[in-house]
Design an enzyme around this catalytic site. Structure first.
Site, PDB file in Angstrom:
ATOM      1  N   HIS A   9       0.827  -1.222   0.000  1.00 34.86           N
ATOM      2  CA  HIS A   9       0.000   0.000   0.000  1.00 34.86           C
ATOM      3  C   HIS A   9       0.857   1.266   0.000  1.00 34.86           C
ATOM      4  CE1 HIS A   9      -3.115  -2.992   0.694  1.00 34.86           C
ATOM      5  NE2 HIS A   9      -2.284  -3.491   1.592  1.00 34.86           N
ATOM      6  N   GLU A  23      -2.153   0.329   7.830  1.00 30.50           N
ATOM      7  CA  GLU A  23      -1.267  -0.723   7.328  1.00 30.50           C
ATOM      8  C   GLU A  23      -0.088  -0.131   6.557  1.00 30.50           C
ATOM      9  OE1 GLU A  23      -3.171  -3.453   4.672  1.00 30.50           O
ATOM     10  OE2 GLU A  23      -1.334  -4.614   4.326  1.00 30.50           O
ATOM     11  N   HIS A  77       2.783  -7.057   4.466  1.00 31.95           N
ATOM     12  CA  HIS A  77       1.420  -6.567   4.682  1.00 31.95           C
ATOM     13  C   HIS A  77       0.987  -6.795   6.122  1.00 31.95           C
ATOM     14  CE1 HIS A  77       0.065  -5.741   0.487  1.00 31.95           C
ATOM     15  NE2 HIS A  77       1.163  -6.432   0.256  1.00 31.95           N
ATOM     16  N   GLU A 144       1.518 -11.655   5.713  1.00 34.18           N
ATOM     17  CA  GLU A 144       0.479 -10.883   6.410  1.00 34.18           C
ATOM     18  C   GLU A 144       0.809 -10.927   7.907  1.00 34.18           C
ATOM     19  OE1 GLU A 144      -1.947  -9.078   5.320  1.00 34.18           O
ATOM     20  OE2 GLU A 144      -2.465  -9.780   3.294  1.00 34.18           O
TER      21      GLU A 144
END
Ligand SMILES: [Zn+2]
Length: 223
Positions: A9, A23, A77, A144
């Site tokens: 992101h 995030e 992430h 993640e």
């Protein structure tokens, strides 16, 4: 050896959000720490797909890694959706190489072990058709790291010391997976004396040993 780290992101793409944590901020901070710690300790080059809070498309991220001919692509992430714990992904295609699967196993075992120390759940080794896993030419893994919207995970994600330690776990995982060589480091010895008598030297060395120092006697030329 070139490692491409991909902080997920950025810019207008905030990623997962909860209680004021984004995030995109966690992934950038983590990637920068991994880069700093990895390049300080190991003989390796690191490319970040973004160095600041900016928009970078998934295509640009994959293109960047492919153009630079990176040896390994690691996308960082943070999860959302009220779960808990850690999981990682490789491309869910038959074309995924056994090398990629092996590298991911190493990354997973180091990270799952690290997270177990914080009593975080191991959600397992997964596969998915994610853009950066599919469109990168080299072995690629997407991780993640915890859930922004779980109270337990959120507390850890807000903790600077935790992020620093997490970055060190990634350094260990990458170094092990890619078999990186350590940078040679200079050692500084502390000398406490030089004596012409071996008997006196032995006495001093034994005194130091009794105090817990790892004392050694060396013959040196008396110039
Ligand atoms: Zn994400």
């Amino acid at each position: 050896m070139l490692v491409c780290l991909d902080p997920g992101h950025g810019g207008s793409d905030l990623g997962a959000i909860s209680n004021g944590i984004y995030e995109k901020d966690i992934t950038l901070k983590l990637a920068q720490k991994v880069k700093d710690n990895l390049t300080r300790k190991y003989v390796v080059d690191v490319l970040l797909t973004r160095e600041k809070d900016e928009d970078v498309s998934l295509k640009d991220r994959a293109d960047m890694a492919n153009k630079a001919k990176a040896n390994f692509f690691l996308s960082l992430h943070v999860n959302a959706g009220k779960g808990e714990g850690y999981e990682d992904y490789i491309y869910n295609s038959l074309s995924v190489t056994s090398k990629t699967a092996a590298l991911r196993e190493i990354v997973h075992s180091v990270l799952a072990n690290f997270y177990a120390g914080y009593r975080c759940m191991d959600r397992g080794m997964k596969k998915a058709n994610y853009y950066v896993l599919r469109e990168t030419d080299m072995s690629a893994v997407l991780c993640e790291n915890l859930f922004v919207d779980s109270a337990y995970d959120e507390k850890l994600l807000k903790d600077e010391a935790f992020i620093e330690n997490l970055s060190r776990a990634y350094v260990e995982a990458i170094a092990m997976a890619l078999n990186l060589s350590k940078k040679s480091s200079t050692l500084y010895a502390v000398q406490v004396g030089a004596y012409s008598s071996i008997i006196y030297a032995s006495r001093v060395a034994n005194d130091l040993k009794a105090k817990g120092y790892d004392a050694v006697i060396k013959e040196i030329p008396n110039l």
